[in-house]
Design an enzyme around this catalytic site. Structure first.
Site, PDB file in Angstrom:
ATOM      1  N   LEU A 258       0.659  -1.206   0.340  1.00 44.36           N
ATOM      2  CA  LEU A 258       0.222  -0.020   0.421  1.00 44.36           C
ATOM      3  C   LEU A 258       0.617   1.100   0.350  1.00 44.36           C
ATOM      4  O   LEU A 258       1.758   1.136   0.763  1.00 44.36           O
ATOM      5  CB  LEU A 258      -0.898  -0.091   0.997  1.00 44.36           C
ATOM      6  CG  LEU A 258      -2.037  -1.640   1.561  1.00 44.36           C
ATOM      7  CD1 LEU A 258      -3.339  -0.868   2.351  1.00 44.36           C
ATOM      8  CD2 LEU A 258      -3.065  -1.244   0.185  1.00 44.36           C
ATOM      9  N   ASP A 259       0.657   2.225  -0.495  1.00 44.63           N
ATOM     10  CA  ASP A 259       1.445   3.099  -1.424  1.00 44.63           C
ATOM     11  C   ASP A 259       1.422   4.405   0.489  1.00 44.63           C
ATOM     12  O   ASP A 259       0.313   4.874  -0.436  1.00 44.63           O
ATOM     13  CB  ASP A 259       1.733   3.580  -2.753  1.00 44.63           C
ATOM     14  CG  ASP A 259       2.015   5.432  -3.026  1.00 44.63           C
ATOM     15  OD1 ASP A 259       3.955   4.814  -2.989  1.00 44.63           O
ATOM     16  OD2 ASP A 259       1.712   5.763  -3.133  1.00 44.63           O
ATOM     17  N   GLU A 294       3.579   1.772   3.297  1.00 41.26           N
ATOM     18  CA  GLU A 294       4.832   2.368   3.197  1.00 41.26           C
ATOM     19  C   GLU A 294       4.412   3.497   3.886  1.00 41.26           C
ATOM     20  O   GLU A 294       3.101   4.377   3.815  1.00 41.26           O
ATOM     21  CB  GLU A 294       4.359   2.995   1.987  1.00 41.26           C
ATOM     22  CG  GLU A 294       5.804   4.453   1.193  1.00 41.26           C
ATOM     23  CD  GLU A 294       6.140   5.068   0.563  1.00 41.26           C
ATOM     24  OE1 GLU A 294       6.667   5.689  -0.092  1.00 41.26           O
ATOM     25  OE2 GLU A 294       4.941   4.833  -0.571  1.00 41.26           O
ATOM     26  N   ASP A 320      15.067   4.775   6.425  1.00 37.97           N
ATOM     27  CA  ASP A 320      15.789   5.449   7.726  1.00 37.97           C
ATOM     28  C   ASP A 320      16.878   4.404   6.757  1.00 37.97           C
ATOM     29  O   ASP A 320      18.507   5.248   7.671  1.00 37.97           O
ATOM     30  CB  ASP A 320      15.852   5.009   8.985  1.00 37.97           C
ATOM     31  CG  ASP A 320      14.774   6.278   9.724  1.00 37.97           C
ATOM     32  OD1 ASP A 320      14.317   7.238   9.034  1.00 37.97           O
ATOM     33  OD2 ASP A 320      14.249   5.570  10.341  1.00 37.97           O
ATOM     34  N   HIS A 323      18.964   5.097   4.308  1.00 39.46           N
ATOM     35  CA  HIS A 323      19.208   7.156   3.857  1.00 39.46           C
ATOM     36  C   HIS A 323      21.063   7.235   4.503  1.00 39.46           C
ATOM     37  O   HIS A 323      21.415   7.401   4.585  1.00 39.46           O
ATOM     38  CB  HIS A 323      18.593   7.914   4.891  1.00 39.46           C
ATOM     39  CG  HIS A 323      17.490   7.569   4.331  1.00 39.46           C
ATOM     40  ND1 HIS A 323      16.712   7.178   2.678  1.00 39.46           N
ATOM     41  CD2 HIS A 323      15.810   8.847   4.721  1.00 39.46           C
ATOM     42  CE1 HIS A 323      15.442   7.587   3.045  1.00 39.46           C
ATOM     43  NE2 HIS A 323      14.862   8.876   3.190  1.00 39.46           N
ATOM     44  N   VAL A 391      16.128   5.718  -5.822  1.00 37.34           N
ATOM     45  CA  VAL A 391      17.326   5.952  -6.950  1.00 37.34           C
ATOM     46  C   VAL A 391      16.622   7.488  -8.130  1.00 37.34           C
ATOM     47  O   VAL A 391      17.463   7.891  -8.443  1.00 37.34           O
ATOM     48  CB  VAL A 391      17.606   4.712  -8.278  1.00 37.34           C
ATOM     49  CG1 VAL A 391      18.094   4.323  -9.136  1.00 37.34           C
ATOM     50  CG2 VAL A 391      17.885   3.353  -7.153  1.00 37.34           C
TER      51      VAL A 391
END
Length: 616
Positions: A258-259, A294, A320, A323, A391
């Site tokens: 699920l976006d 997400e 996290d 990153h 990306v």
């Protein structure tokens, strides 16, 4: 209340049942090309429907609301002419061979994210089916397919879905999708679908049906939000939940991703995410399904069970870890990376706790970020080094293999693939794909210009992209070459076979060694060994099962003495090197002799795995 399963065109032996939801509209009809126009009955609660004899699969049709313009069916199963073309009745029969498939659990999965349009040069389901043996041999267990609902444009990522029930026609037919999933199951691979239920893209037709599809109660950065909690919300919820169920039931998908669920605004007693999760589990019958979200606020309630007030999903994506690794590998921490130092402690903490931000202040947001997750089991987190967003969120869409040395990429890959969280690879990452992956959306005219400007503004938050020369060279989202440049070059899989061997070996180790399994009951701890070095210790009930992973992204690290208890071998054992990222098979510089009982050196940009050996 009418069943959510009635929406769209559902063929049966005597014809086809048509149904739609258009709250506060007075009438509706269906126009079937070559057959005429048929009134739909008012079924109450905003629903209209009717049986039309002799309407069969392959027939093209349109809906009209109150004698207005012709509209595609919002629940269309097929749009061969795209977002604004006629809808087509589709037969839902398929000769499945996966009757013995039991689905996927949340433990011990290896996820692989792919975009059907760029995964192969052909950009089709059939071509992607030809790569399933590659994925099975790699060690992938679960495919994450980027959104496939119809959107406006000739090509795109799919996150601008407008007709969520209609698979994007250029990728292939509905039966091509089913054949792909059936073939994946035959190879022991599950398949989940990325779905977008937080907004719709350009050129939607929802308001022509009913203003109640959307709400203005909330601020959404991508456009109007679906109405999940305002007047008429039940019909909207059923439309969305019906779509989720449709993919599980009619296509045998093994779950959903699920976006951006933080933009699925809902103040109802049962949140829409919880209701979707419950519905797809019920639709799967005896199969296990995997629900991944997400969720930018990193809310623990997502994975809490419903009886504790949670939404009951299986896992959350963690930005996290990516990153922190990105900063550690590249040294750059501008824009949203400025909350991260890329330190060994950050990497250790990400591996121990999944999320780094669990309620402390974020500088980028200038407020507290995240929720408490210190005791959350690791299988509830999905970690990655590359995905479509990270990306592409740069000027030129460079992959990690382009941004860092091969040795450094090999080393951090071990953290991902042997780490305690569920790892996710992005298409081509396993062989060090060098082509970019950038944002593309094949619109035309003013919409194309607006899309390009929006993208320009977004990536210009990175100071280097604000450079006027770089601004002139940003890929144009609507340019077909932008799309083509993002397609994988599968010749690189052979050209970069050492990188592929690294991924296969690490995933084989993850699969065969209980120390790296969620189901084994192992626990982990970690420590900082220097400015750019760390260790992760895997504890098992038996001393022989312990493992030690060391990573060094700095200068050669000398081990004369090291006052760190996690380096101590289990009683009656000594450490021996079981794996090295610098093995010549991976194009490494070679394995230096290591005897932890003597002075030794952990090379720069290297990862080592140690296993215990019983003392004589």
């Amino acid at each position: 209340m009418l069943s959510r399963d009635i929406l769209g065109a559902i063929p049966h032996g005597g014809g086809t049942r048509f149904a739609l939801w258009a709250r506060e509209r007075q009438s509706a009809s269906v126009e079937i090309e070559g057959r005429g126009t048929f009134a739909l009955d008012d079924l109450g609660d905003g629903y209209f429907g009717a049986d039309v004899p002799d309407a069969h699969p392959g027939d093209r049709y349109w809906f009209r609301i109150e004698d207005g313009q012709r509209l595609p069916d919002l629940a269309s199963r097929w749009q061969p002419e795209g977002n604004d073309g006629p809808s087509v009745i589709v037969d839902n029969t398929f000769a499945w061979t996966d009757q013995g498939w039991r689905g996927v659990s949340r433990q011990d999965q290896v996820i692989y994210e792919l975009h059907i349009g760029t995964f192969t040069q052909e950009g089709t389901w059939r071509a992607a089916t030809g790569k399933l043996d590659h994925l099975a041999n790699l060690g992938v267990t679960l495919l994450h397919i980027m959104p496939i609902g119809t959107f406006k444009g000739h090509f795109g990522w799919g996150y601008d879905t407008t007709l969520p029930y209609a698979p994007f026609a250029p990728y292939g037919s509905a039966d091509d999708i089913r054949a792909f999933i059936d073939a994946a199951h035959a190879r022991g691979i599950g398949v989940i679908l990325d779905v977008v239920y937080n907004h719709v893209g350009l050129g939607d037709h929802y308001r022509a049906y009913s203003e109640h599809y959307f709400t203005d109660r909330y601020e959404n950065e991508w456009g109007a939000s679906f109405n999940y909690d305002d007047d008429g919300a039940r019909g909207v919820r059923d439309f969305i939940i019906g779509n989720a169920v449709y993919w599980i039931r009619d296509f045998h998908f093994d779950g959903l991703r699920l976006d951006a669920v933080q933009a699925m605004f809902d103040s109802s007693e049962q949140h829409i995410v919880a209701e979707i999760t419950q519905a797809v589990r019920e639709a799967a019958g005896g199969r296990q399904v995997y629900v991944l979200v997400e969720n930018q606020p990193q809310e623990h309630l997502m994975i809490d069970p419903p009886d504790r007030g949670g939404y009951g999903v299986d896992a959350m994506v963690s930005d996290d870890f990516q990153h922190a690794v990105r900063v550690a590998v590249t040294g750059h921490n501008d824009f949203y990376y400025r909350d991260y130092q890329g330190s060994p402690q950050e990497l250790v903490s990400a591996l121990k706790y999944g999320f780094l931000y669990q309620g402390q202040r974020s500088d980028m947001r200038d407020k507290a970020y995240g929720t408490y997750n210190l005791s959350t089991p690791s299988e509830h987190f999905v970690h990655f080094l590359e995905n479509h967003d990270q990306v592409a969120n740069s000027a030129r869409g460079f992959r990690l293999a382009t941004l860092a040395s091969p040795a450094r990429v090999r080393a951090v890959t071990s953290l991902l693939l042997l780490g305690p969280q569920t790892p996710c690879l992005f298409q081509g990452q396993e062989f060090g794909a060098t082509n970019p992956f950038v944002y593309f959306l094949g619109l035309e005219g003013d919409e194309a210009k607006a899309g390009a400007e929006g993208r320009r503004q977004s990536v210009s938050n990175f100071p280097s992209v604000a450079d006027p020369v770089m601004q002139e060279r940003l890929p144009v989202p609507a340019d077909p070459q932008t799309f083509a440049s993002s397609k994988l070059d599968w010749a690189e899989a052979e050209l970069h076979s050492p990188m592929l061997a690294l991924h296969r070996d690490l995933l084989a180790m993850r699969r065969s060694d209980p120390a790296f399994s969620h189901a084994s009951g192992r626990r982990i701890d970690g420590a900082v060994l220097g400015d750019a070095a760390l260790l992760v210790r895997y504890f098992m009930a038996e001393p022989s099962g312990h493992r030690l992973l060391l990573l060094n992204l700095g200068r050669d690290l000398q081990f004369g003495v090291m006052a760190e208890p996690l380096l101590a071998p289990p009683p009656g054992h000594r450490w021996t090197v079981a794996w090295s990222s610098e093995h010549p098979d991976y194009d490494g510089a070679g394995r230096r002799p290591v005897d932890p009982a003597q002075f030794w050196i952990l090379p720069s940009d290297c990862a080592l795995v140690f296993a215990p050996e019983a003392l004589a």
